[in-house]
Design a protein around this motif. Structure first.
Motif, PDB file in Angstrom:
ATOM      1  N   ILE A  10       0.847  -1.193   0.000  1.00  0.00           N
ATOM      2  CA  ILE A  10       0.000   0.000   0.000  1.00  0.00           C
ATOM      3  C   ILE A  10       0.880   1.239   0.000  1.00  0.00           C
ATOM      4  O   ILE A  10       1.925   1.272   0.661  1.00  0.00           O
ATOM      5  CB  ILE A  10      -0.919   0.037   1.246  1.00  0.00           C
ATOM      6  CG1 ILE A  10      -1.830  -1.189   1.292  1.00  0.00           C
ATOM      7  CG2 ILE A  10      -1.765   1.317   1.275  1.00  0.00           C
ATOM      8  CD1 ILE A  10      -2.584  -1.332   2.610  1.00  0.00           C
ATOM      9  N   ARG A  31       0.846  -1.901  -4.785  1.00  0.00           N
ATOM     10  CA  ARG A  31      -0.284  -2.752  -5.170  1.00  0.00           C
ATOM     11  C   ARG A  31      -1.623  -2.067  -4.925  1.00  0.00           C
ATOM     12  O   ARG A  31      -2.581  -2.297  -5.660  1.00  0.00           O
ATOM     13  CB  ARG A  31      -0.221  -4.076  -4.397  1.00  0.00           C
ATOM     14  CG  ARG A  31       1.036  -4.884  -4.718  1.00  0.00           C
ATOM     15  CD  ARG A  31       1.009  -6.255  -4.057  1.00  0.00           C
ATOM     16  NE  ARG A  31       2.241  -6.965  -4.367  1.00  0.00           N
ATOM     17  CZ  ARG A  31       3.140  -7.322  -3.455  1.00  0.00           C
ATOM     18  NH1 ARG A  31       2.939  -7.047  -2.183  1.00  0.00           N
ATOM     19  NH2 ARG A  31       4.240  -7.958  -3.814  1.00  0.00           N
ATOM     20  N   LYS A  32      -1.696  -1.224  -3.885  1.00  0.00           N
ATOM     21  CA  LYS A  32      -2.903  -0.451  -3.608  1.00  0.00           C
ATOM     22  C   LYS A  32      -2.505   0.979  -3.289  1.00  0.00           C
ATOM     23  O   LYS A  32      -1.439   1.221  -2.709  1.00  0.00           O
ATOM     24  CB  LYS A  32      -3.684  -1.023  -2.408  1.00  0.00           C
ATOM     25  CG  LYS A  32      -4.467  -2.278  -2.696  1.00  0.00           C
ATOM     26  CD  LYS A  32      -5.328  -2.647  -1.486  1.00  0.00           C
ATOM     27  CE  LYS A  32      -6.186  -3.872  -1.773  1.00  0.00           C
ATOM     28  NZ  LYS A  32      -7.026  -4.230  -0.607  1.00  0.00           N
ATOM     29  N   VAL A  39      -6.121   5.076  -7.802  1.00  0.00           N
ATOM     30  CA  VAL A  39      -6.616   5.170  -6.424  1.00  0.00           C
ATOM     31  C   VAL A  39      -7.697   4.121  -6.174  1.00  0.00           C
ATOM     32  O   VAL A  39      -8.624   3.972  -6.970  1.00  0.00           O
ATOM     33  CB  VAL A  39      -7.188   6.578  -6.146  1.00  0.00           C
ATOM     34  CG1 VAL A  39      -7.741   6.664  -4.720  1.00  0.00           C
ATOM     35  CG2 VAL A  39      -6.127   7.647  -6.380  1.00  0.00           C
ATOM     36  N   GLN A  40      -7.571   3.387  -5.064  1.00  0.00           N
ATOM     37  CA  GLN A  40      -8.587   2.403  -4.683  1.00  0.00           C
ATOM     38  C   GLN A  40      -9.517   2.913  -3.583  1.00  0.00           C
ATOM     39  O   GLN A  40     -10.693   2.584  -3.557  1.00  0.00           O
ATOM     40  CB  GLN A  40      -7.934   1.100  -4.195  1.00  0.00           C
ATOM     41  CG  GLN A  40      -7.462   0.181  -5.290  1.00  0.00           C
ATOM     42  CD  GLN A  40      -6.130   0.631  -5.867  1.00  0.00           C
ATOM     43  OE1 GLN A  40      -5.251   1.064  -5.129  1.00  0.00           O
ATOM     44  NE2 GLN A  40      -5.982   0.536  -7.176  1.00  0.00           N
ATOM     45  N   ARG A  41      -8.977   3.689  -2.641  1.00  0.00           N
ATOM     46  CA  ARG A  41      -9.796   4.150  -1.511  1.00  0.00           C
ATOM     47  C   ARG A  41      -9.402   5.577  -1.152  1.00  0.00           C
ATOM     48  O   ARG A  41      -8.228   5.931  -1.144  1.00  0.00           O
ATOM     49  CB  ARG A  41      -9.645   3.210  -0.321  1.00  0.00           C
ATOM     50  CG  ARG A  41     -10.416   3.644   0.936  1.00  0.00           C
ATOM     51  CD  ARG A  41     -10.593   2.516   1.935  1.00  0.00           C
ATOM     52  NE  ARG A  41     -11.653   1.590   1.493  1.00  0.00           N
ATOM     53  CZ  ARG A  41     -12.208   0.667   2.272  1.00  0.00           C
ATOM     54  NH1 ARG A  41     -11.809   0.519   3.530  1.00  0.00           N
ATOM     55  NH2 ARG A  41     -13.148  -0.136   1.808  1.00  0.00           N
ATOM     56  N   ARG A  54     -12.895   8.089 -11.503  1.00  0.00           N
ATOM     57  CA  ARG A  54     -12.328   6.805 -11.937  1.00  0.00           C
ATOM     58  C   ARG A  54     -10.986   6.491 -11.282  1.00  0.00           C
ATOM     59  O   ARG A  54     -10.282   5.563 -11.674  1.00  0.00           O
ATOM     60  CB  ARG A  54     -12.199   6.756 -13.458  1.00  0.00           C
ATOM     61  CG  ARG A  54     -11.174   7.682 -14.056  1.00  0.00           C
ATOM     62  CD  ARG A  54     -11.152   7.547 -15.568  1.00  0.00           C
ATOM     63  NE  ARG A  54      -9.941   8.140 -16.136  1.00  0.00           N
ATOM     64  CZ  ARG A  54      -9.168   7.548 -17.033  1.00  0.00           C
ATOM     65  NH1 ARG A  54      -9.458   6.336 -17.454  1.00  0.00           N
ATOM     66  NH2 ARG A  54      -8.101   8.148 -17.512  1.00  0.00           N
ATOM     67  N   GLY A  55     -10.644   7.284 -10.263  1.00  0.00           N
ATOM     68  CA  GLY A  55      -9.434   6.988  -9.508  1.00  0.00           C
ATOM     69  C   GLY A  55      -8.177   7.633 -10.022  1.00  0.00           C
ATOM     70  O   GLY A  55      -7.070   7.241  -9.634  1.00  0.00           O
ATOM     71  N   ASP A 106     -14.769   4.285  -1.696  1.00  0.00           N
ATOM     72  CA  ASP A 106     -14.040   3.377  -2.576  1.00  0.00           C
ATOM     73  C   ASP A 106     -14.254   3.756  -4.033  1.00  0.00           C
ATOM     74  O   ASP A 106     -15.353   4.161  -4.431  1.00  0.00           O
ATOM     75  CB  ASP A 106     -14.516   1.934  -2.375  1.00  0.00           C
ATOM     76  CG  ASP A 106     -13.810   1.240  -1.227  1.00  0.00           C
ATOM     77  OD1 ASP A 106     -12.808   1.788  -0.719  1.00  0.00           O
ATOM     78  OD2 ASP A 106     -14.250   0.145  -0.832  1.00  0.00           O
ATOM     79  N   VAL A 107     -13.200   3.597  -4.820  1.00  0.00           N
ATOM     80  CA  VAL A 107     -13.305   3.749  -6.273  1.00  0.00           C
ATOM     81  C   VAL A 107     -13.591   2.363  -6.843  1.00  0.00           C
ATOM     82  O   VAL A 107     -12.774   1.454  -6.712  1.00  0.00           O
ATOM     83  CB  VAL A 107     -12.009   4.322  -6.875  1.00  0.00           C
ATOM     84  CG1 VAL A 107     -12.143   4.466  -8.398  1.00  0.00           C
ATOM     85  CG2 VAL A 107     -11.658   5.661  -6.233  1.00  0.00           C
ATOM     86  N   THR A 108     -14.761   2.186  -7.439  1.00  0.00           N
ATOM     87  CA  THR A 108     -15.167   0.877  -7.962  1.00  0.00           C
ATOM     88  C   THR A 108     -15.518   1.005  -9.442  1.00  0.00           C
ATOM     89  O   THR A 108     -15.706   2.113  -9.949  1.00  0.00           O
ATOM     90  CB  THR A 108     -16.398   0.342  -7.199  1.00  0.00           C
ATOM     91  OG1 THR A 108     -17.578   1.024  -7.668  1.00  0.00           O
ATOM     92  CG2 THR A 108     -16.262   0.549  -5.698  1.00  0.00           C
ATOM     93  N   PHE A 168      -4.008   4.313  -1.324  1.00  0.00           N
ATOM     94  CA  PHE A 168      -4.975   5.018  -0.496  1.00  0.00           C
ATOM     95  C   PHE A 168      -4.657   6.505  -0.560  1.00  0.00           C
ATOM     96  O   PHE A 168      -3.490   6.900  -0.505  1.00  0.00           O
ATOM     97  CB  PHE A 168      -4.887   4.582   0.967  1.00  0.00           C
ATOM     98  CG  PHE A 168      -5.351   3.184   1.253  1.00  0.00           C
ATOM     99  CD1 PHE A 168      -6.010   2.409   0.308  1.00  0.00           C
ATOM    100  CD2 PHE A 168      -5.134   2.623   2.515  1.00  0.00           C
ATOM    101  CE1 PHE A 168      -6.450   1.126   0.592  1.00  0.00           C
ATOM    102  CE2 PHE A 168      -5.556   1.335   2.814  1.00  0.00           C
ATOM    103  CZ  PHE A 168      -6.219   0.580   1.851  1.00  0.00           C
TER     104      PHE A 168
END
Length: 213
Positions: free
Chosen positions: A100, A139-140, A170-172, A111-112, A181-183, A142
């Motif tokens: 992270i 890998r992630k 960006v994931q969170r 869209r992150g 959260d970005v989904t 934040f």
């Protein structure tokens, strides 16, 4: 509305970092996250200037002038920690060895996309540092930031207006109002702080949000 202060925001981020994770903390508010590791977790914090196993900030009067993080703040070193040069540090960042990265941001898109190195304002020179390396190497990713800027304008937008650091990275997002959260379906609200309502947070967001499940 309830707005968390920077310490509370950092503590909230720390809750979502799993046991055993290798984590880079960016300059600014993200560095505070190292102060909030619960006793039942082992989290290995990395600093871009070449430290692994960064500990909490030292107590007043116990600062070591030779031990600072990438933001030039005094830090401590946990047992087993180590130092190394910039080449090795960036190899860790670029080589997929970080689980992270926690970074600040000027803007995040629906869209992150991440914008955190320039504001198109000549008064504030751009400073990318290692942000681009972290954005694609971890890998992630934040992001921890205030929900709005000093003028009250949204920092979460359909599209960023500042130069991008990375696209779709960006994931969170952790703000002072909520966790989002970005989904693939859009920006999903995970948590609203205190008595904050979905409609109140939506009104301060420049992109469409999905309500908590």
């Amino acid at each position: 509305m309830l707005r968390l202060n920077p310490e509370q925001m950092a503590e909230r981020v720390a809750k979502d970092i799993p046991d055993g994770a290798y984590v880079n903390l960016g300059i600014g508010m993200p560095t505070k996250v190292a102060n909030y590791v619960s006793g039942d977790k082992l989290v290995i914090y990395h600093s871009e200037n070449g430290i692994l196993a960064v500990g909490p900030a030292p107590a007043p009067g116990e600062e070591n002038p030779n031990l600072i993080n990438a933001g030039k703040q005094y830090v401590t070193l946990l047992p087993g920690g180590c130092y190394f040069d910039n080449a090795e540090s960036f190899a860790i960042m670029r080589g997929g060895h970080l689980d992270i990265a926690v970074l600040g941001a000027f803007q995040v898109s629906a869209r992150g996309d991440l914008a955190n190195w320039a504001t198109n304002n000549d008064k504030y020179p751009p400073a990318v540092g290692g942000a681009m390396d972290l954005a694609v190497g971890a890998r992630k990713l934040f992001v921890v930031m205030k929900h709005t800027d000093r003028e009250g304008e949204p920092k979460i937008l359909e599209q960023c207006t500042y130069p991008l650091t990375g696209t779709g990275v960006v994931q969170r997002i952790f703000t002072d109002l909520a966790v989002i959260d970005v989904t693939p379906d859009g920006l999903q609200v995970v948590e609203l702080f205190g008595s904050n309502t979905f409609d109140e947070v939506q009104a301060l967001t420049g992109a469409r949000l999905l309500p908590p499940a």
